[in-house]
Design an enzyme around this catalytic site. Structure first.
Site, PDB file in Angstrom:
ATOM      1  CG  MET A   1      -4.257 -10.335   0.608  1.00 36.59           C
ATOM      2  SD  MET A   1      -5.262  -8.769   0.522  1.00 36.59           S
ATOM      3  CE  MET A   1      -4.233  -7.850   0.657  1.00 36.59           C
ATOM      4  CB  CYS A   2      -3.405 -10.775  -6.354  1.00 40.13           C
ATOM      5  SG  CYS A   2      -2.885 -12.517  -5.579  1.00 40.13           S
ATOM      6  N   GLY A   3      -2.279  -7.683  -6.116  1.00 46.46           N
ATOM      7  CA  GLY A   3      -2.888  -6.969  -7.170  1.00 46.46           C
ATOM      8  C   GLY A   3      -2.969  -7.029  -8.392  1.00 46.46           C
ATOM      9  NE  ARG A  32      -5.075  -5.960  -3.510  1.00 48.83           N
ATOM     10  CZ  ARG A  32      -6.033  -6.456  -3.155  1.00 48.83           C
ATOM     11  NH1 ARG A  32      -6.242  -5.013  -2.186  1.00 48.83           N
ATOM     12  NH2 ARG A  32      -7.265  -6.892  -3.112  1.00 48.83           N
ATOM     13  CB  THR A 146       2.197  -7.902  -7.183  1.00 43.16           C
ATOM     14  OG1 THR A 146       2.988  -8.191  -6.242  1.00 43.16           O
ATOM     15  CG2 THR A 146       0.825  -6.782  -6.954  1.00 43.16           C
TER      16      THR A 146
END
Length: 295
Positions: A1-3, A32, A146
């Site tokens: 994920m991660c944003g 995310r 994030t």
């Protein structure tokens, strides 16, 4: 994920809004990756270098830190404390000595540069941004992240952005498969990663290429040949902003450009509230294609 998000301003009148715009973009990406967050802001370059440091015990660590460093360097030092971080302005020729001073005292260095300041901690983007007053920060460009930890622990040092060269930083969505091999290669070149996060390997790679004299675009092109795995990188330098995705490009990404700015987000909703987005050119960055802008 991660944003991940990025914003490169072309219009000078938007500079006072950089921190606020980036914060809103990053908060939109919270789901995310909610375990840690960070933002790098490129503001005005003054005289000297800005060394951003971090401590889990800031009251004790930062008390008299500027005076002790000034005495050690024999040159003037100023300090601005921002929650768990402090920004020390040091002479341009004192970076190595200042880093050694911090290392001897167990103080973490987040980054250094003429224009760049980095703020990152564990927690939600809205809380991290509030702690550091990111909304009130002005500048020309910045990037944010994030995180959802997958390959290393939830720690401050594991949070993004990673800075491994002056005024250079990188955020990443994805996973590298040859990062251990690259650690050995980069360490031999003098760019040894300090954490187990594979993203720092990518940051060290970019810094090593820039140190060789190539520009940001060429350095990003090199990632396509030398780094294996799934990745979307957003990179900041003193004068530039770049994006590249791996040849498969399975990680989501969207960009927008107007006469006023270039923006990046992991999803379109990160860009939806930017001024003038309704008339922007919006596109998905192509696989194995480098995009970069420099002043």
């Amino acid at each position: 994920m991660c944003g991940i998000v990025g914003l490169f301003l072309k219009q000078e009148s938007l500079r006072p809004r950089l921190g606020d715009l980036l914060t809103e973009m990053l908060i939109t990406m919270t789901d995310r990756g909610p375990d840690s967050a960070g933002i790098a802001i490129y503001g005005d370059a003054g005289t000297g270098l800005k060394l951003t440091v971090q401590s889990d015990t800031p009251a004790a660590t930062f008390d008299g830190l500027d005076g002790a460093l000034e005495a050690a360097l024999g040159q003037a030092v100023t300090m601005r404390v921002v929650d768990t971080h402090a920004v020390l302005t040091i002479p341009e020729d004192a970076e190595a000595a200042a880093r050694a001073f911090m290392k001897a005292r167990g103080i973490r260095v987040m980054g250094c540069g003429a224009a760049m300041e980095i703020y990152k901690e564990t927690g939600l983007p809205k809380d991290v941004a509030a702690r550091f007053g990111i909304r009130g920060m002005a500048g020309s460009h910045g990037i944010g992240h994030t995180r959802m930890a997958t390959e290393s622990a939830v720690t401050t040092m594991g949070a993004h952005p990673f800075s491994t060269g002056d005024d250079q930083c990188l955020v990443h969505n994805g996973s590298l498969s040859n990062h251990n091999q690259m650690r050995r290669v980069l360490s031999a070149k003098g760019f040894a990663p300090e954490t187990q996060n594979d993203t720092e390997v990518a940051a060290c790679y970019i810094s090593s290429r820039l140190a060789e004299g190539v520009n940001l675009g060429t350095a990003l092109e090199g990632t396509l040949q030398d780094l294996d795995g799934f990745f979307t990188f957003v990179v900041g330098t003193k004068n530039g902003f770049g994006v590249v995705r791996d040849p498969i490009a399975c990680k989501p990404a969207v960009m927008a450009e107007t006469d006023d700015y270039v923006a990046f987000g992991s999803e379109y909703r990160a860009l939806a509230n930017l001024p003038g987005i309704e008339t922007a050119r919006v596109w998905e960055p192509e696989p194995a294609t480098v995009y970069f802008w420099e002043r």
